[in-house]
Motif scaffolding. Structure first.
Motif, mmCIF file in Angstrom:
data_model
loop_
_atom_site.group_PDB
_atom_site.id
_atom_site.type_symbol
_atom_site.label_atom_id
_atom_site.label_comp_id
_atom_site.label_asym_id
_atom_site.label_seq_id
_atom_site.Cartn_x
_atom_site.Cartn_y
_atom_site.Cartn_z
ATOM 1 N N THR A 1 7.736 20.531 -3.980
ATOM 2 C CA THR A 1 8.828 20.530 -3.024
ATOM 3 C C THR A 1 9.377 19.111 -2.904
ATOM 4 O O THR A 1 9.030 18.241 -3.703
ATOM 5 C CB THR A 1 8.360 21.084 -1.664
ATOM 6 N N GLY A 2 10.235 18.861 -1.928
ATOM 7 C CA GLY A 2 10.746 17.512 -1.756
ATOM 8 C C GLY A 2 12.137 17.480 -1.165
ATOM 9 O O GLY A 2 12.778 18.505 -0.938
ATOM 10 N N GLU A 3 12.614 16.267 -0.923
ATOM 11 C CA GLU A 3 13.965 16.011 -0.444
ATOM 12 C C GLU A 3 14.279 14.544 -0.703
ATOM 13 O O GLU A 3 13.419 13.794 -1.180
ATOM 14 C CB GLU A 3 14.105 16.344 1.046
ATOM 15 N N GLY A 4 15.497 14.135 -0.391
ATOM 16 C CA GLY A 4 15.917 12.772 -0.719
ATOM 17 C C GLY A 4 15.058 11.691 -0.109
ATOM 18 O O GLY A 4 14.770 10.684 -0.745
ATOM 19 N N CYS A 5 14.650 11.893 1.142
ATOM 20 C CA CYS A 5 13.832 10.886 1.826
ATOM 21 C C CYS A 5 12.719 11.576 2.606
ATOM 22 O O CYS A 5 12.989 12.390 3.497
ATOM 23 C CB CYS A 5 14.705 10.058 2.773
ATOM 24 N N LEU A 6 11.491 11.274 2.258
ATOM 25 C CA LEU A 6 10.347 11.769 3.011
ATOM 26 C C LEU A 6 9.991 10.735 4.072
ATOM 27 O O LEU A 6 9.519 9.640 3.758
ATOM 28 C CB LEU A 6 9.152 11.995 2.084
ATOM 29 N N ASP A 7 10.259 11.062 5.330
ATOM 30 C CA ASP A 7 10.001 10.127 6.418
ATOM 31 C C ASP A 7 9.550 10.896 7.651
ATOM 32 O O ASP A 7 9.218 12.080 7.569
ATOM 33 C CB ASP A 7 11.238 9.268 6.707
ATOM 34 N N ARG A 8 9.540 10.233 8.791
ATOM 35 C CA ARG A 8 9.039 10.882 10.013
ATOM 36 C C ARG A 8 9.846 12.132 10.371
ATOM 37 O O ARG A 8 9.311 13.090 10.923
ATOM 38 C CB ARG A 8 9.056 9.880 11.180
ATOM 39 N N GLN A 9 11.148 12.111 10.080
ATOM 40 C CA GLN A 9 11.958 13.298 10.370
ATOM 41 C C GLN A 9 11.480 14.508 9.569
ATOM 42 O O GLN A 9 11.557 15.641 10.037
ATOM 43 C CB GLN A 9 13.433 13.017 10.064
ATOM 44 N N THR A 10 10.973 14.246 8.367
ATOM 45 C CA THR A 10 10.479 15.333 7.529
ATOM 46 C C THR A 10 9.380 16.112 8.241
ATOM 47 O O THR A 10 9.270 17.334 8.087
ATOM 48 C CB THR A 10 9.924 14.761 6.209
ATOM 49 N N LEU A 11 8.581 15.408 9.032
ATOM 50 C CA LEU A 11 7.426 16.036 9.682
ATOM 51 C C LEU A 11 7.813 16.972 10.813
ATOM 52 O O LEU A 11 6.982 17.733 11.298
ATOM 53 C CB LEU A 11 6.490 14.942 10.221
ATOM 54 N N HIS A 12 9.080 16.921 11.241
ATOM 55 C CA HIS A 12 9.518 17.736 12.374
ATOM 56 C C HIS A 12 10.321 18.943 11.882
ATOM 57 O O HIS A 12 11.494 19.112 12.207
ATOM 58 C CB HIS A 12 10.333 16.887 13.348
ATOM 59 N N GLY A 13 9.685 19.766 11.074
ATOM 60 C CA GLY A 13 10.281 21.034 10.699
ATOM 61 C C GLY A 13 11.235 21.016 9.536
ATOM 62 O O GLY A 13 11.935 21.995 9.304
ATOM 63 N N LYS A 14 11.294 19.920 8.782
ATOM 64 C CA LYS A 14 12.199 19.885 7.641
ATOM 65 C C LYS A 14 11.637 20.721 6.498
ATOM 66 O O LYS A 14 10.482 21.140 6.492
ATOM 67 C CB LYS A 14 12.425 18.442 7.182
ATOM 68 N N ALA A 15 12.474 20.950 5.488
ATOM 69 C CA ALA A 15 12.145 21.907 4.429
ATOM 70 C C ALA A 15 10.825 21.610 3.708
ATOM 71 O O ALA A 15 10.023 22.538 3.512
ATOM 72 C CB ALA A 15 13.297 21.983 3.434
ATOM 73 N N PRO A 16 10.559 20.372 3.264
ATOM 74 C CA PRO A 16 9.329 20.156 2.501
ATOM 75 C C PRO A 16 8.059 20.532 3.256
ATOM 76 O O PRO A 16 7.118 21.092 2.663
ATOM 77 C CB PRO A 16 9.364 18.654 2.186
ATOM 78 N N VAL A 17 8.013 20.260 4.551
ATOM 79 C CA VAL A 17 6.820 20.585 5.324
ATOM 80 C C VAL A 17 6.687 22.097 5.487
ATOM 81 O O VAL A 17 5.585 22.655 5.402
ATOM 82 C CB VAL A 17 6.842 19.880 6.692
ATOM 83 N N GLY A 18 7.810 22.781 5.705
ATOM 84 C CA GLY A 18 7.763 24.233 5.794
ATOM 85 C C GLY A 18 7.281 24.871 4.504
ATOM 86 O O GLY A 18 6.465 25.806 4.520
ATOM 87 N N VAL A 19 7.761 24.358 3.378
ATOM 88 C CA VAL A 19 7.309 24.852 2.079
ATOM 89 C C VAL A 19 5.817 24.584 1.906
ATOM 90 O O VAL A 19 5.050 25.459 1.469
ATOM 91 C CB VAL A 19 8.104 24.192 0.939
ATOM 92 N N ALA A 20 5.396 23.365 2.249
ATOM 93 C CA ALA A 20 4.000 22.982 2.045
ATOM 94 C C ALA A 20 3.059 23.848 2.878
ATOM 95 O O ALA A 20 2.004 24.271 2.399
ATOM 96 C CB ALA A 20 3.814 21.509 2.383
ATOM 97 N N ARG A 21 3.424 24.122 4.106
ATOM 98 C CA ARG A 21 2.575 24.958 4.957
ATOM 99 C C ARG A 21 2.439 26.368 4.382
ATOM 100 O O ARG A 21 1.338 26.932 4.340
ATOM 101 C CB ARG A 21 3.163 25.020 6.366
ATOM 102 N N ALA A 22 3.569 26.930 3.966
ATOM 103 C CA ALA A 22 3.531 28.289 3.421
ATOM 104 C C ALA A 22 2.752 28.336 2.116
ATOM 105 O O ALA A 22 1.999 29.281 1.859
ATOM 106 C CB ALA A 22 4.952 28.802 3.214
ATOM 107 N N ALA A 23 2.913 27.305 1.284
ATOM 108 C CA ALA A 23 2.205 27.270 0.011
ATOM 109 C C ALA A 23 0.711 27.069 0.206
ATOM 110 O O ALA A 23 -0.118 27.714 -0.462
ATOM 111 C CB ALA A 23 2.778 26.159 -0.869
ATOM 112 N N ALA A 24 0.361 26.169 1.119
ATOM 113 C CA ALA A 24 -1.057 25.923 1.379
ATOM 114 C C ALA A 24 -1.734 27.186 1.913
ATOM 115 O O ALA A 24 -2.891 27.474 1.578
ATOM 116 C CB ALA A 24 -1.212 24.768 2.365
#
Length: 392
Positions: free
Chosen positions: A297-320
Motif C-alpha cells: 500500500t502507500g501514498e505520497g507522504c506517510l506522516d502523522r496524518q496517515t495514522l488518522h484513518g488515511k488509506a494506507p492504514v486502513g489497507v494495512a489493518r484489513a490485510a493484517a
C-alpha cells in the motif's frame, strides 16, 4: 499478471497492490501499475492483484472504476454555478460519488475570496445524486472532501427537491452567506435515497471545531465571513430542529465539506463511516486479499496524518486481519518503525531514500517506484515455497 478487474484468477501466495495516489505526481492506478512493472521484472512468477484505493476523497471514483464499476459523466453546476463535467461510478444499483467532482475548491476560478466563501454552493453534488438515482442507483456512497462551500449542504438538498424559503416565500440565494434569512423549509418533494457518507472528518457542524471555524478560511473567508457563516449554519440548524424535529449538529462528521455531512445526516438519515473502510468494502478487498502473501500500500507522504484513518492504514489493518504481510511505499516517510508497526505496516520504502531531491521524486516517481518494487520483491518474495505460479 493477474488484475482484480479480470476476476478471481489469482493463486495462493499472490501479491495485492493497493496504493492510494501520490498527490501531484501519480494517480493510484499509475502507482499500482509501476509497482506491478517492477515486481514483474524481479519475480514474473508471482501473481499480482491490482487494486488502487482511495479514502473517500479525490480519486475514489477512479479507484472503484478500476475494480469494475461503470463510470458515468454528466454536466452539473459547479460551486460558482458555472457548468462543469463530473463523473460518478455505479454498479449493482450502488453509486459512488465524490463531492469534489462537482463542488470542489479546485473548480472555483482564481484565488479563493470572500465572495466565493459566502456564495459557493454544493448544488452540483445534489445533481450528481439525482442523476445517479435516475440511472438506477438505490444506494449512494458519498465521499466528502475538498469542498468549496460552507452552505450546510443546502445546495445539494435544493437539487434533490428541498426548498429553502425566506420570509416572503422566495428561494434563498445559493451559499452559506444567505442562511440567516431562512424562514421555512419545504422538504415535501425531496428525492430520498439511502446514503452512506465516506469521511474521516469527525467535526461537528458548529463551534470552534465546526465547519466554518475550521475550514472556511481555506475557502477564502475572512474573520468576519467566518462569523457570518457560523451564524448562518446555527440558524439553519435551528430551523431544521423546528421544521424537521431533527438535531444532529453535534454528530461526528456533521461539519464535513462545509456542512454537507450535516445535510446528509439530517435530511437523508445517512450513516458516516471511515472513507477507506467503505472503499475497501466496495472493492471487495477482503475477498481479494484472502491467501495473499504480501500487500503493498502507500501514498505520497506517510506522516502523522496517515495514522488518522488515511488509506494506507486502513489497507494495512484489513490485510493484517487476513494474515498478509504489509509494506508501504511513499514519496517521503516521517513515521518511525514503531509507528509503522502499530499501524500494521512492517516496512516502509520512501523514494527519498534512493533519490534525496523531492522534486525529482515527484517528476520521476514512476521509474523510482519500479526500482522500489524490485527491492520489495527481493526482500519479501524471495521464498518460493509459498508461491504458486500462474501458468495460464
Amino acid at each position: 499478471m493477474t488484475s482484480v478487474a479480470a476476476g478471481k484468477q489469482w493463486r495462493a501466495g499472490h501479491c495485492v497492490l493497493a496504493p492510494d495516489k501520490f498527490k501531484g505526481s501519480l494517480t493510484a492506478a499509475r502507482v499500482a501499475a509501476h509497482l506491478a512493472a517492477g515486481l514483474r521484472q524481479q519475480r514474473p512468477d508471482v501473481p499480482v492483484v491490482i487494486m488502487p484505493v482511495a479514502d473517500g476523497g479525490d480519486g475514489t471514483v477512479d479507484a472503484v472504476v478500476e475494480s469494475g464499476f461503470a463510470r458515468l459523466s454528466t454536466t452539473v453546476r459547479g460551486p460558482g454555478r458555472a457548468r462543469v463535467v463530473a463523473s460518478f461510478a455505479i454498479r449493482d444499483h450502488t453509486a459512488v460519488i465524490e463531492l469534489a467532482q462537482a463542488s470542489g475548491l479546485h473548480l472555483n476560478p482564481g484565488k479563493p475570496d470572500a465572495t466565493m466563501a459566502l456564495t459557493a454552493s454544493s448544488i452540483g453534488t445534489g445533481e450528481l445524486i439525482k442523476t445517479a438515482v435516475e440511472r438506477g442507483a438505490r444506494r449512494v456512497v458519498l465521499g466528502l472532501g475538498g469542498s468549496a462551500c460552507t452552505d450546510g449542504g443546502t445546495g445539494m438538498l435544493t437539487a434533490l427537491g428541498v426548498r429553502f424559503l425566506d420570509e416572503h416565500g422566495h428561494q434563498l440565494p445559493p451559499g452559506g452567506g444567505s442562511l440567516r434569512k431562512l424562514a421555512r423549509i419545504d422538504a415535501s418533494a425531496m428525492i430520498r435515497v439511502p446514503v452512506t457518507v465516506a469521511s474521516d472528518v469527525d467535526n461537528p457542524l458548529l463551534g470552534v471545531r465546526g465547519a466554518a471555524n475550521v475550514y472556511a478560511r481555506q475557502k477564502g473567508a475572512r474573520t468576519a465571513d467566518v462569523d457570518e457563516l457560523e451564524r448562518g449554519l446555527a440558524h439553519f440548524a435551528s430551523i431544521v430542529r423546528r421544521d424537521l424535529h431533527v438535531d444532529v449538529v453535534d454528530r461526528p462528521g456533521a461539519g464535513a465539506a462545509g456542512g454537507v455531512g450535516y445535510a446528509a445526516l439530517a435530511f437523508l438519515d445517512a450513516q458516516v463511516r471511515p472513507g477507506i473502510e467503505l472503499v475497501l468494502e466496495q472493492l471487495g478487498f477482503a475477498e481479494q486479499v484472502a491467501g495473499a502473501r504480501l500487500v503493498i500500500t502507500g501514498e505520497g507522504c506517510l506522516d502523522r496524518q496517515t495514522l488518522h484513518g488515511k488509506a494506507p492504514v486502513g489497507v494495512a489493518r484489513a490485510a493484517a486481519a487476513a494474515g498478509a504481510a504489509v509494506v508501504a511505499v511513499a514519496g517521503q516517510c516521517s513515521l518511525s518503525d514503531q509507528q509503522l508497526r502499530r499501524a500494521h505496516i512492517e516496512q516502509a520504502y520512501a523514494l527519498t531514500d534512493i533519490e534525496p531531491d523531492p522534486q525529482i521524486c515527484m517528476t520521476e516517481a514512476g521509474p523510482l517506484l519500479e526500482q522500489v518494487a524490485r527491492d520489495i520483491a527481493q526482500n519479501w518474495l524471495a521464498d518460493k515455497r509459498h508461491l504458486v505460479t500462474d501458468n495460464r
